[in-house]
Structures are given as structure tokens and as C-alpha cells.
Scaffold this motif. Sequence first.
Motif, PDB file in Angstrom:
ATOM      1  N   ARG A  81       0.841  -1.204   0.000  1.00  0.00           N
ATOM      2  CA  ARG A  81       0.000   0.000   0.000  1.00  0.00           C
ATOM      3  C   ARG A  81       0.872   1.247   0.000  1.00  0.00           C
ATOM      4  NH1 ARG A  81      -1.647   2.773   4.588  1.00  0.00           N
ATOM      5  NH2 ARG A  81      -3.357   4.245   4.316  1.00  0.00           N
ATOM      6  N   VAL A  82       1.899   1.263   0.839  1.00  0.00           N
ATOM      7  CA  VAL A  82       2.820   2.398   0.896  1.00  0.00           C
ATOM      8  C   VAL A  82       3.523   2.586  -0.451  1.00  0.00           C
ATOM      9  CG1 VAL A  82       5.016   3.182   1.892  1.00  0.00           C
ATOM     10  CG2 VAL A  82       3.191   2.319   3.387  1.00  0.00           C
ATOM     11  N   ILE A  83       4.000   1.486  -1.028  1.00  0.00           N
ATOM     12  CA  ILE A  83       4.694   1.559  -2.318  1.00  0.00           C
ATOM     13  C   ILE A  83       3.752   2.063  -3.408  1.00  0.00           C
ATOM     14  CG2 ILE A  83       5.791   0.161  -4.124  1.00  0.00           C
ATOM     15  CD1 ILE A  83       6.892  -1.610  -1.830  1.00  0.00           C
ATOM     16  N   ALA A  84       2.502   1.590  -3.382  1.00  0.00           N
ATOM     17  CA  ALA A  84       1.533   2.010  -4.396  1.00  0.00           C
ATOM     18  C   ALA A  84       1.256   3.512  -4.307  1.00  0.00           C
ATOM     19  CB  ALA A  84       0.234   1.214  -4.242  1.00  0.00           C
ATOM     20  N   ILE A  85       1.163   4.045  -3.085  1.00  0.00           N
ATOM     21  CA  ILE A  85       0.960   5.488  -2.922  1.00  0.00           C
ATOM     22  C   ILE A  85       2.180   6.242  -3.428  1.00  0.00           C
ATOM     23  CG2 ILE A  85       0.650   7.361  -1.263  1.00  0.00           C
ATOM     24  CD1 ILE A  85      -1.864   5.722  -1.689  1.00  0.00           C
ATOM     25  N   GLY A  86       3.373   5.713  -3.148  1.00  0.00           N
ATOM     26  CA  GLY A  86       4.584   6.343  -3.653  1.00  0.00           C
ATOM     27  C   GLY A  86       4.626   6.372  -5.163  1.00  0.00           C
ATOM     28  N   LEU A  87       4.244   5.264  -5.798  1.00  0.00           N
ATOM     29  CA  LEU A  87       4.203   5.205  -7.263  1.00  0.00           C
ATOM     30  C   LEU A  87       3.167   6.173  -7.825  1.00  0.00           C
ATOM     31  CD1 LEU A  87       4.514   1.356  -7.925  1.00  0.00           C
ATOM     32  CD2 LEU A  87       6.237   3.120  -8.369  1.00  0.00           C
ATOM     33  N   LEU A  88       2.069   6.351  -7.097  1.00  0.00           N
ATOM     34  CA  LEU A  88       1.048   7.307  -7.524  1.00  0.00           C
ATOM     35  C   LEU A  88       1.629   8.713  -7.610  1.00  0.00           C
ATOM     36  CD1 LEU A  88      -2.044   7.987  -7.983  1.00  0.00           C
ATOM     37  CD2 LEU A  88      -2.124   8.422  -5.523  1.00  0.00           C
ATOM     38  N   LEU A  89       2.405   9.103  -6.589  1.00  0.00           N
ATOM     39  CA  LEU A  89       3.016  10.431  -6.603  1.00  0.00           C
ATOM     40  C   LEU A  89       4.001  10.571  -7.757  1.00  0.00           C
ATOM     41  CD1 LEU A  89       1.746  10.558  -3.726  1.00  0.00           C
ATOM     42  CD2 LEU A  89       3.786  11.833  -3.031  1.00  0.00           C
ATOM     43  N   HIS A 131      -0.897  15.565  -1.809  1.00  0.00           N
ATOM     44  CA  HIS A 131       0.196  15.642  -2.775  1.00  0.00           C
ATOM     45  C   HIS A 131      -0.062  16.561  -3.973  1.00  0.00           C
ATOM     46  CE1 HIS A 131      -2.079  12.620  -5.131  1.00  0.00           C
ATOM     47  NE2 HIS A 131      -1.328  12.986  -6.152  1.00  0.00           N
ATOM     48  N   MET A 132      -1.321  16.724  -4.379  1.00  0.00           N
ATOM     49  CA  MET A 132      -1.569  17.565  -5.552  1.00  0.00           C
ATOM     50  C   MET A 132      -1.239  19.030  -5.280  1.00  0.00           C
ATOM     51  SD  MET A 132      -2.474  15.675  -8.117  1.00  0.00           S
ATOM     52  CE  MET A 132      -3.389  16.665  -9.282  1.00  0.00           C
ATOM     53  N   ILE A 133      -1.426  19.481  -4.045  1.00  0.00           N
ATOM     54  CA  ILE A 133      -1.091  20.864  -3.714  1.00  0.00           C
ATOM     55  C   ILE A 133       0.402  21.101  -3.908  1.00  0.00           C
ATOM     56  CG2 ILE A 133      -0.910  22.537  -1.834  1.00  0.00           C
ATOM     57  CD1 ILE A 133      -3.513  21.485  -0.724  1.00  0.00           C
ATOM     58  N   PHE A 134       1.219  20.218  -3.360  1.00  0.00           N
ATOM     59  CA  PHE A 134       2.668  20.422  -3.439  1.00  0.00           C
ATOM     60  C   PHE A 134       3.213  20.103  -4.827  1.00  0.00           C
ATOM     61  CE2 PHE A 134       1.850  19.949   1.097  1.00  0.00           C
ATOM     62  CZ  PHE A 134       2.481  21.095   1.557  1.00  0.00           C
ATOM     63  N   VAL A 185      13.158  15.611 -11.168  1.00  0.00           N
ATOM     64  CA  VAL A 185      13.710  15.225  -9.866  1.00  0.00           C
ATOM     65  C   VAL A 185      13.400  16.279  -8.807  1.00  0.00           C
ATOM     66  CG1 VAL A 185      15.842  14.788  -8.584  1.00  0.00           C
ATOM     67  CG2 VAL A 185      15.541  13.801 -10.860  1.00  0.00           C
ATOM     68  N   VAL A 186      13.581  17.550  -9.160  1.00  0.00           N
ATOM     69  CA  VAL A 186      13.359  18.623  -8.188  1.00  0.00           C
ATOM     70  C   VAL A 186      11.883  18.712  -7.795  1.00  0.00           C
ATOM     71  CG1 VAL A 186      13.493  21.112  -7.782  1.00  0.00           C
ATOM     72  CG2 VAL A 186      15.371  19.928  -8.929  1.00  0.00           C
ATOM     73  N   VAL A 187      10.980  18.616  -8.761  1.00  0.00           N
ATOM     74  CA  VAL A 187       9.546  18.661  -8.449  1.00  0.00           C
ATOM     75  C   VAL A 187       9.153  17.451  -7.607  1.00  0.00           C
ATOM     76  CG1 VAL A 187       7.210  18.589  -9.412  1.00  0.00           C
ATOM     77  CG2 VAL A 187       8.943  20.039 -10.470  1.00  0.00           C
ATOM     78  N   LEU A 188       9.718  16.297  -7.915  1.00  0.00           N
ATOM     79  CA  LEU A 188       9.429  15.089  -7.139  1.00  0.00           C
ATOM     80  C   LEU A 188       9.885  15.253  -5.695  1.00  0.00           C
ATOM     81  CD1 LEU A 188       8.368  12.157  -7.269  1.00  0.00           C
ATOM     82  CD2 LEU A 188      10.710  11.443  -7.813  1.00  0.00           C
ATOM     83  N   VAL A 189      11.109  15.733  -5.491  1.00  0.00           N
ATOM     84  CA  VAL A 189      11.631  15.942  -4.135  1.00  0.00           C
ATOM     85  C   VAL A 189      10.802  16.995  -3.406  1.00  0.00           C
ATOM     86  CG1 VAL A 189      13.598  16.791  -2.802  1.00  0.00           C
ATOM     87  CG2 VAL A 189      13.977  15.202  -4.706  1.00  0.00           C
ATOM     88  N   PHE A 190      10.450  18.080  -4.101  1.00  0.00           N
ATOM     89  CA  PHE A 190       9.632  19.141  -3.504  1.00  0.00           C
ATOM     90  C   PHE A 190       8.285  18.580  -3.048  1.00  0.00           C
ATOM     91  CE2 PHE A 190       6.500  22.506  -3.563  1.00  0.00           C
ATOM     92  CZ  PHE A 190       7.155  23.601  -3.002  1.00  0.00           C
ATOM     93  N   THR A 191       7.670  17.744  -3.882  1.00  0.00           N
ATOM     94  CA  THR A 191       6.360  17.178  -3.560  1.00  0.00           C
ATOM     95  C   THR A 191       6.440  16.282  -2.328  1.00  0.00           C
ATOM     96  OG1 THR A 191       5.731  17.227  -5.901  1.00  0.00           O
ATOM     97  CG2 THR A 191       4.425  15.830  -4.444  1.00  0.00           C
ATOM     98  N   PHE A 192       7.408  15.387  -2.311  1.00  0.00           N
ATOM     99  CA  PHE A 192       7.558  14.495  -1.157  1.00  0.00           C
ATOM    100  C   PHE A 192       7.899  15.282   0.108  1.00  0.00           C
ATOM    101  CE2 PHE A 192       7.713  10.956  -4.155  1.00  0.00           C
ATOM    102  CZ  PHE A 192       7.158   9.924  -3.403  1.00  0.00           C
ATOM    103  N   ALA A 193       8.806  16.234  -0.010  1.00  0.00           N
ATOM    104  CA  ALA A 193       9.210  17.016   1.159  1.00  0.00           C
ATOM    105  C   ALA A 193       8.038  17.821   1.716  1.00  0.00           C
ATOM    106  CB  ALA A 193      10.371  17.946   0.791  1.00  0.00           C
ATOM    107  N   GLY A 194       7.267  18.454   0.829  1.00  0.00           N
ATOM    108  CA  GLY A 194       6.119  19.225   1.279  1.00  0.00           C
ATOM    109  C   GLY A 194       5.070  18.364   1.955  1.00  0.00           C
ATOM    110  N   CYS A 195       4.805  17.194   1.371  1.00  0.00           N
ATOM    111  CA  CYS A 195       3.801  16.284   1.935  1.00  0.00           C
ATOM    112  C   CYS A 195       4.227  15.758   3.300  1.00  0.00           C
ATOM    113  CB  CYS A 195       3.555  15.123   0.982  1.00  0.00           C
ATOM    114  SG  CYS A 195       2.679  15.560  -0.531  1.00  0.00           S
TER     115      CYS A 195
END
Length: 365
Positions: A14-22, A294-297, A317-327
Motif C-alpha cells: 500500500r505504501v509503495i503504491a501510494i509512492g508510485l502514484l506520486l 500531494h496535488m497541492i505540493f 527530480v526537483v519537483v518530485l523531491v519538492f512534492t515528497f518534502a512538502g507532503c
Amino acid sequence: MSVLQRRYDIDWLRVIAIGLLLVYHVAIGFQPWGVMIGFITNGESWSSLWLPMTMLNIWRIPFLFFVSGMGVYFSMQRRSWKELMVERSLRILVPYIFGMVCIFPISVIILQAYYHWDLHYAANAGHLWFLGNIFVYAVLLTPLFYSLQKNLNGKFVTGLKKMLSSPLGLTPVVILFVGEVLVIKPMPYELYAMTWHGFVLGLLAFVCGFCFSLCGESFWHMLRAWRWLFLVLALVLFVVRIFVFGFKTPGFLLAVESNVWIFSVLAFGSKNLNRSSKALSYLSEAAYPVYILHMIFLFLGSWLIFPLTWVAPLKFVVVLVFTFAGCFGTFEIIRRVVFLRPLFGLKIKARQPIIHKNNQGLAQA
């Protein structure tokens, strides 16, 4: 009712699937069609992303419905049907309504501002449509699920366990999804959000996920034993889709490939991920709020990064890191604020007893 051992592999998946979604949603911003489905898109596309995206897209959402059905089965083991409905309402319906009113509209306003469209607020489920679906499934199917749970020695459950102890027993499961495609004829197959295709496919996956867990260890043993067959078959079907059919792949073949990927992921997860860890405990709690936020970030990161003159892979890469960091940064706040926790699907933690030390020893307040 017997106490079941927790399946940590399902939590991990479940965790991996959410990560793949992002990751998938970030990748949409680098496809020329992204703006057509309401995403901020980069001026320079990154076409190489499309191959892994198209592999994921036919099974990532159905897989989450399978896992959600499994989750209901395990929740039932320690709750009555009334308690389950209360729990589902608090964990799903409340975040769904809150997200529809307060979370997703923020991302839409960011999108409007980026493209200089007229700004306006409107309640919208957006990416949270998934929560609405699984709440409806839980309400509709709870009587059936409890009936099956109470008749574990009945003919249906006994026959189901026997059928799903063999890889050939998965054939009727695949046929159900092929039948859905043949009847509804979705165009494209990957359009799940707020469509009849997504609703019916999700319903089938939800029921099948419950039934898989109902069958117990005999099912999981079968999956593990045949895991390499599922993986090889999924890869073969993917290669055939890409190099033989392309964008004209028949829907029934997509349904078959989707299911075989899911069987493969469940099989390898059962083999390698069924163990607990502190990381899993943290990520399991974080997954739900991260999904909601996640959509906000993602849109904020896109707004800040896409106008720059960087190459597309660096922006990704930068947008991905920004999204994860913000979430995850916001999750750290949410998990500490009592009134915010239920709005993001988190349980309200019981108050810890205060320990006072006095001359008579220890006493609990």
C-alpha cells in the motif's frame, strides 16, 4: 473470532503504491497531454517517461482497490458491522468530504493562477474520487462480507479456497475483468476517475481483494509458488502490447495484463515484504495524508520549477523531491495536532496517563 497475524506485506505494498502514484502524477507534468487532464505541464516534454508510465497505468489504480478490499477483511476481524461502518466513515468519508471542500480546490486555484485563468473556487473530489468509491463499496458490500465471514465452513467459502489454491483458479477472476471491459468498452482503458469503468472495475477488485484474504494462507502460498510465472507472463504481455498493438491494444488484453501484474506484485510482496519495521509503521501512517495532500505540493513545485531553463530530467527530480518534502513536512504537523488527525484519516491517539512521583512511590493521574 480468531486473531489473525498482521500481513505486513499488504501494508508495504500500500505504501509503495501510494509512492508510485506520486511519481506517476509528477511524470504527467512532462507529457504534452497533461494540461488536458488538469495538470500543470512543462514546456519541454520528456518522452522517455512514457514507457514506464504506460506499464504502471493499467494496474496501479486497480491494485489499490484490491488492497482496499483486503484491508476491509482485516478490519472486520476485530469489529462488528456497526463498528466497521463507524470506522470507515471516520477514516474515509470525513477525509473525502474535507479534501473535496478544502484540499483539492487549492490545487485547482494554483493551476488557474499558473495559466492566468479566471480564479474561482469549487468543491471537487479530484484525485480523491478513489475515497468516494471505496466508501460506497464498503457500505454496499459489508452485509455480504460479514455473511461470508460467518460461514467459513460453508460450500461457497470452501469452494473458493479450493479454487484459489491453484493458479488456474485465478482464471475466473481474470474473466470477470475481461467481461467488464467487453460490456463497458472504456476508452481509454486507463481512464478510471469518475467513470463507470472505474467504478465497476474498482468494485470487482475490491471484492476479489476481500476474497483473496478470506482464503488465507493457501492462497498466499499458491501466489508465492507461482510468482515467477506471473512476472514472466506480465512482461510478455507488456512487450506484446508495446511492440505489436501499441495504442490499439484490445481492452480485454489490457484487463488480462493488468491482473497478471497485480498477481505478480502480490506474490513477490508476500515473499519478500511480510515483516514489520519502524519505517513501515511511520510510512503506513503517513501514506494517507500524503495521498490527500500531494496535488497541492505537486502544483506548487511545478509552478516554481517549470518556468526555469533547466533540462526536463532535472526539473522532474526537483519537483518530485519538492512534492515528497512538502507532503511529509505537512504530515509531521498533522500527526501532532489532535483536531487535524481525523481530517486526514488518522486515528485520534488515546491520551497517555501522566505519571506522578511522590513519597509513596508512583501513582497514575
